[in-house]
Write a protein that holds these residues in place. Structure first.
Motif, short mmCIF file in Angstrom:
data_model
loop_
_atom_site.label_atom_id
_atom_site.label_comp_id
_atom_site.label_asym_id
_atom_site.label_seq_id
_atom_site.Cartn_x
_atom_site.Cartn_y
_atom_site.Cartn_z
N ASP A 66 3.14 -4.77 -8.76
CA ASP A 66 3.33 -6.24 -8.25
C ASP A 66 4.56 -5.50 -7.13
OD1 ASP A 66 1.22 -8.83 -8.95
OD2 ASP A 66 2.30 -7.73 -10.68
N PHE A 67 3.63 -5.28 -5.76
CA PHE A 67 4.96 -5.77 -4.87
C PHE A 67 5.35 -7.46 -4.29
CE2 PHE A 67 2.49 -1.73 -4.20
CZ PHE A 67 3.88 -0.47 -3.87
N SER A 68 6.90 -7.25 -4.11
CA SER A 68 6.94 -8.87 -3.43
C SER A 68 6.28 -9.21 -2.81
CB SER A 68 8.83 -8.37 -3.75
OG SER A 68 9.10 -7.76 -2.78
N SER A 69 6.42 -8.06 -1.57
CA SER A 69 5.79 -8.46 -0.36
C SER A 69 4.74 -7.22 0.95
CB SER A 69 6.46 -9.45 0.49
OG SER A 69 7.47 -7.98 0.50
N THR A 70 4.00 -7.43 1.42
CA THR A 70 3.35 -6.48 2.30
C THR A 70 4.40 -5.80 2.72
OG1 THR A 70 3.07 -8.19 3.36
CG2 THR A 70 1.13 -7.42 2.29
N THR A 71 5.87 -6.18 2.87
CA THR A 71 6.69 -5.15 3.10
C THR A 71 6.45 -3.35 2.95
OG1 THR A 71 7.92 -7.24 3.62
CG2 THR A 71 9.28 -5.27 3.24
N TYR A 72 6.09 -3.98 1.23
CA TYR A 72 6.71 -2.75 1.14
C TYR A 72 5.41 -2.36 0.42
CZ TYR A 72 11.08 -5.08 0.01
OH TYR A 72 12.22 -5.59 0.49
N LYS A 73 5.29 -0.47 0.08
CA LYS A 73 3.99 0.09 -0.04
C LYS A 73 4.23 0.72 -0.55
CE LYS A 73 3.59 -0.35 3.86
NZ LYS A 73 3.48 -0.69 5.71
N PHE A 74 2.80 1.40 -0.69
CA PHE A 74 2.93 3.18 -1.49
C PHE A 74 3.23 4.10 -0.04
CE2 PHE A 74 0.51 1.16 -4.51
CZ PHE A 74 0.54 2.12 -5.66
N GLY A 121 4.72 -3.10 -13.29
CA GLY A 121 5.97 -3.79 -12.84
C GLY A 121 6.15 -4.58 -11.54
N ASN A 122 7.43 -5.24 -11.39
CA ASN A 122 7.81 -6.24 -10.62
C ASN A 122 8.18 -5.04 -9.58
OD1 ASN A 122 6.32 -8.75 -11.54
ND2 ASN A 122 8.11 -8.94 -12.16
N ASN A 173 -1.70 -5.10 -8.57
CA ASN A 173 -2.36 -6.46 -8.88
C ASN A 173 -1.97 -6.93 -7.64
OD1 ASN A 173 -3.32 -8.42 -10.65
ND2 ASN A 173 -0.60 -9.11 -10.71
N SER A 174 -0.69 -7.10 -6.73
CA SER A 174 -0.69 -8.08 -5.47
C SER A 174 0.44 -7.13 -4.49
CB SER A 174 -0.11 -8.98 -6.17
OG SER A 174 1.14 -8.78 -6.83
N PRO A 175 0.76 -7.55 -3.67
CA PRO A 175 0.40 -8.46 -2.44
C PRO A 175 -1.91 -7.68 -2.62
CG PRO A 175 1.75 -8.31 -1.77
CD PRO A 175 1.60 -7.06 -2.76
N THR A 176 -3.39 -9.05 -2.50
CA THR A 176 -3.52 -8.59 -2.11
C THR A 176 -4.35 -8.34 -0.68
OG1 THR A 176 -4.76 -10.91 -2.41
CG2 THR A 176 -5.29 -10.07 -3.82
N ASP A 177 -3.84 -7.62 -0.95
CA ASP A 177 -4.13 -7.49 0.96
C ASP A 177 -4.08 -5.87 1.27
OD1 ASP A 177 -2.59 -6.67 3.64
OD2 ASP A 177 -2.63 -8.43 3.94
N SER A 178 -4.45 -5.62 1.90
CA SER A 178 -5.02 -4.05 2.27
C SER A 178 -4.03 -2.91 2.98
CB SER A 178 -6.22 -3.45 3.17
OG SER A 178 -5.74 -3.88 4.98
N ILE A 188 -2.61 1.53 -12.00
CA ILE A 188 -1.65 0.44 -10.89
C ILE A 188 -2.17 -0.68 -10.85
CG2 ILE A 188 -0.91 2.34 -9.16
CD1 ILE A 188 -3.17 1.30 -8.06
N SER A 189 -3.01 -1.20 -11.67
CA SER A 189 -3.38 -2.66 -12.04
C SER A 189 -2.47 -3.83 -12.00
CB SER A 189 -4.34 -2.81 -13.00
OG SER A 189 -4.47 -2.13 -14.11
N ASN A 190 -1.10 -2.90 -12.73
CA ASN A 190 0.26 -3.81 -13.58
C ASN A 190 1.17 -3.89 -12.09
OD1 ASN A 190 -1.52 -5.31 -15.17
ND2 ASN A 190 -0.50 -3.34 -17.18
#
Length: 271
Positions: free
Chosen positions: A46-54, A20-21, A77-82, A42-44
């Motif tokens: 989507d974090f709304s931005s790199t502000t949010y994470k695990f 989910g989003n 799925n996104s963001p595509t950022d480490s 976890i491939s589906n």
């Protein structure tokens, strides 16, 4: 994500999907264990931005499928950022069968804590490189590490702090490329076998005491510290091997050369 002792608790997941989003973080609690018997997806997600994470500090995830293949993902799925990747803290590879790293692309897998192999499990890098910031613990006979041709980075991040490698000294558990990095100390507790190269990064320390290192590739010391006491380094490659440490000397305790094609030490020190 509930663990086996949170309230409410989940004693054992079968298939766990996070999707989910999400305009917020996802927390893996530091108390208890998240045990997964089949799949983590976890491939589906989507974090709304790199502000949010695990948020995984202090947590423990156990992959314990009994038999067959079980895959370990890190990318939403996104963001595509480490910054949004799932960096496990403590990871336990448990039970028979193959536990494989698997995700799209070639991300670096990062463990912030310990890696434990137990109960006749098989852990396969499956084409990915792995960074471990805690201890490497192979607990019992029958638990196997499959490195392929990939690299393990033992990253001891805290100055003067020691992380240990217990690889269980059999031919079943060699590393391919091993990198010693971070500001702390990395210490093998039993025999360490390396099929290709070992690298010691600048400001890092390899502490080698009363055990054997068997190296089939090159010894590459990039101005790090190698401290040895009553320890054997065997060079047993089949092609010419190199020992190098630019502009500095290298001190060994017991150096045993078993390579019929020789060892080149011309890149050691200035003499």
């Amino acid at each position: 994500v509930p663990t086996n002792i949170t309230s409410p608790a989940v004693l054992q997941y079968n298939k766990l999907e996070l999707s989910g989003n999400r305009s917020g973080n996802i927390t893996f609690p530091s108390n208890g264990q998240i045990k997964i018997a089949d799949s983590l997806k976890i491939s589906n997600l989507d974090f709304s931005s790199t502000t949010y994470k695990f948020l995984t500090s202090g947590s423990t995830v156990v992959f314990n499928k009994n038999g067959g293949n079980q895959y370990i993902p890190i990318k939403p799925n996104s963001p595509t950022d480490s910054a949004s990747y799932l960096n496990y803290h403590n990871l336990i590879i448990d039970s028979t069968g193959n536990k494989l790293l698997k995700d799209s692309g070639t991300p670096l897998y990062v463990l912030k804590g310990n890696l434990t192999l137990r109960n006749q499990s098989t852990f396969n890098l499956n084409g990915f490189n792995l960074s471990v910031q805690g201890n490497w613990i192979n607990q019992d006979a029958g638990s196997i590490f499959v490195p392929g041709t990939n690299t393990v980075l033992m990253n001891s991040p805290v100055t003067a702090s020691t992380t240990n490698i217990t690889s269980r000294d059999t031919t079943e558990n060699p590393f391919y490329n091993l990198v010693i990095t971070g500001k702390g100390i990395v210490r093998p507790l039993d025999e360490l076998k390396i099929r290709n190269n070992i690298r010691i990064d600048s400001n890092s320390t390899l502490l080698h005491q009363a055990t054997n290192i068997t190296l089939s590739g090159n010894w590459l010391n990039y101005k790090g510290t190698y401290t040895t006491n009553n320890a054997n380094l065997y060079l047993n490659g089949t092609a010419l091997q190199t020992i190098s440490k630019p502009n500095a000397d290298e001190n060994f305790d017991k150096l045993i050369l078993r390579n019929p094609n020789g060892v080149d030490v011309s890149n050691i020190g200035t003499t």
